[in-house]
Design a protein around this motif. Sequence first.
Motif, PDB file in Angstrom:
ATOM      1  N   UNK A 127       0.599  -1.147  -0.255  1.00 62.08           N
ATOM      2  CA  UNK A 127      -0.448   0.865  -0.092  1.00 62.08           C
ATOM      3  C   UNK A 127       0.835   1.111  -0.098  1.00 62.08           C
ATOM      4  N   UNK A 128       0.477   2.332  -0.255  1.00 64.66           N
ATOM      5  CA  UNK A 128       0.831   4.050   0.318  1.00 64.66           C
ATOM      6  C   UNK A 128      -0.125   4.738   0.308  1.00 64.66           C
ATOM      7  N   UNK A 129      -0.153   6.006   1.065  1.00 64.71           N
ATOM      8  CA  UNK A 129      -0.708   6.771   1.578  1.00 64.71           C
ATOM      9  C   UNK A 129       0.535   7.955   1.261  1.00 64.71           C
ATOM     10  N   UNK A 130      -0.602   8.856   0.009  1.00 64.06           N
ATOM     11  CA  UNK A 130      -0.148  10.184   0.195  1.00 64.06           C
ATOM     12  C   UNK A 130      -0.765  11.328   1.156  1.00 64.06           C
ATOM     13  N   UNK A 131       0.548  11.561   2.101  1.00 63.06           N
ATOM     14  CA  UNK A 131      -0.292  13.377   3.273  1.00 63.06           C
ATOM     15  C   UNK A 131      -0.011  15.144   2.600  1.00 63.06           C
ATOM     16  N   UNK A 132      -0.846  15.168   2.660  1.00 59.89           N
ATOM     17  CA  UNK A 132      -0.413  16.775   2.843  1.00 59.89           C
ATOM     18  C   UNK A 132       0.837  17.018   3.987  1.00 59.89           C
ATOM     19  N   UNK A 133       1.033  18.928   4.040  1.00 62.21           N
ATOM     20  CA  UNK A 133       2.490  19.157   4.933  1.00 62.21           C
ATOM     21  C   UNK A 133       1.196  19.126   6.453  1.00 62.21           C
ATOM     22  N   UNK A 134       0.156  19.186   6.854  1.00 57.74           N
ATOM     23  CA  UNK A 134      -0.375  19.123   7.470  1.00 57.74           C
ATOM     24  C   UNK A 134      -0.988  17.596   8.375  1.00 57.74           C
ATOM     25  N   UNK A 147      -3.094  -4.563 -10.686  1.00 55.74           N
ATOM     26  CA  UNK A 147      -3.562  -3.194 -10.137  1.00 55.74           C
ATOM     27  C   UNK A 147      -2.992  -2.547  -9.411  1.00 55.74           C
ATOM     28  N   UNK A 148      -3.734  -0.900  -9.896  1.00 51.36           N
ATOM     29  CA  UNK A 148      -2.996   0.118  -8.905  1.00 51.36           C
ATOM     30  C   UNK A 148      -4.554   0.227  -8.639  1.00 51.36           C
ATOM     31  N   UNK A 149      -4.976   0.034  -7.283  1.00 48.16           N
ATOM     32  CA  UNK A 149      -6.543   0.753  -6.856  1.00 48.16           C
ATOM     33  C   UNK A 149      -6.333   2.055  -6.123  1.00 48.16           C
ATOM     34  N   UNK A 150      -6.873   3.562  -6.820  1.00 45.96           N
ATOM     35  CA  UNK A 150      -6.450   4.142  -5.786  1.00 45.96           C
ATOM     36  C   UNK A 150      -7.734   5.403  -5.680  1.00 45.96           C
ATOM     37  N   UNK A 151      -7.799   5.308  -4.672  1.00 47.43           N
ATOM     38  CA  UNK A 151      -8.718   6.568  -3.719  1.00 47.43           C
ATOM     39  C   UNK A 151      -8.358   7.075  -4.107  1.00 47.43           C
ATOM     40  N   UNK A 152      -9.700   9.047  -3.944  1.00 54.05           N
ATOM     41  CA  UNK A 152      -9.195  10.179  -3.668  1.00 54.05           C
ATOM     42  C   UNK A 152      -9.256  10.460  -2.593  1.00 54.05           C
ATOM     43  N   UNK A 153      -9.029  11.166  -1.304  1.00 53.76           N
ATOM     44  CA  UNK A 153      -9.914  11.211   0.001  1.00 53.76           C
ATOM     45  C   UNK A 153     -10.272  12.513  -0.088  1.00 53.76           C
ATOM     46  N   UNK A 154     -11.228  12.543   0.282  1.00 49.29           N
ATOM     47  CA  UNK A 154     -12.334  13.336   0.867  1.00 49.29           C
ATOM     48  C   UNK A 154     -11.941  14.449   1.298  1.00 49.29           C
ATOM     49  N   UNK A 155     -10.674  15.040   2.012  1.00 47.17           N
ATOM     50  CA  UNK A 155      -9.972  16.044   2.410  1.00 47.17           C
ATOM     51  C   UNK A 155      -9.409  16.598   1.276  1.00 47.17           C
TER      52      UNK A 155
END
Length: 231
Positions: A127-134, A147-155
């Motif tokens: 898995x991988x998780x991308x986060x912003x500066x906060x 496959x790579x299953x990618x979900x966009x956060x509601x944030x």
Amino acid sequence: MNYDNQKLIDMLAAEYVLGTLTGSARKRFQRLMLTSTRIREATWIWEQHLNNLASSIQSEQPSDKVWQIISQRIDASKPIQSSTDSNVIKPKAHIWKAWSLIATAASIILAVIIWQPQAPVQPTQQIALFKDATEQPLWFIDIDEQNLSIKASDKLVARNDKDYQLWMILKGQDTPISLGILPKDGVKSLLKDSRFSAQDIALLAISLEPIGGSPTGLPTEVLYTTELILL
């Protein structure tokens, strides 16, 4: 405590799986599992060891009288039969022997794992998780064999005039490899690149690109990077 100490991690993971790690220590360990790959891997190893051990013990169907005694002990409002009552069934010796065997074997396994080098364990999930500066999550990626299953956060507050492109950087190579355009909402599946291999990936990155993706084949403006997590 030094949670970088592998022997300490193994001991805590063993106690967690056995159920002897309780109270605030158990809650603290659960929080550490969310952030530490090493702790998750150690816990997974112990689950496999003890599940295999438990499955080797033949199950036995308790009698109706045993279920009655269990029910009475759970419900304190019901009278518990005296130990002199002829209906009371004492636990069979072989049942206690089986549990003693499990406890002894678990102790031996713990000693072997702690004091001897561990063989590499094949990860069961990537898995991988991308986060912003906060530290707000933006994209979550779940990788399977194809496959790579990618979900966009509601944030995620996405730009409509730009696209977001996913890249991987292989160890020993400087040129990023494009994996595709990310979703701005919902879930999207990308076909896994034939060069996508967990042991070869140094970093994953997201860049901001014109609509349709990078015009040069290289990232235009890198926004976020993260590592691939092996569970």
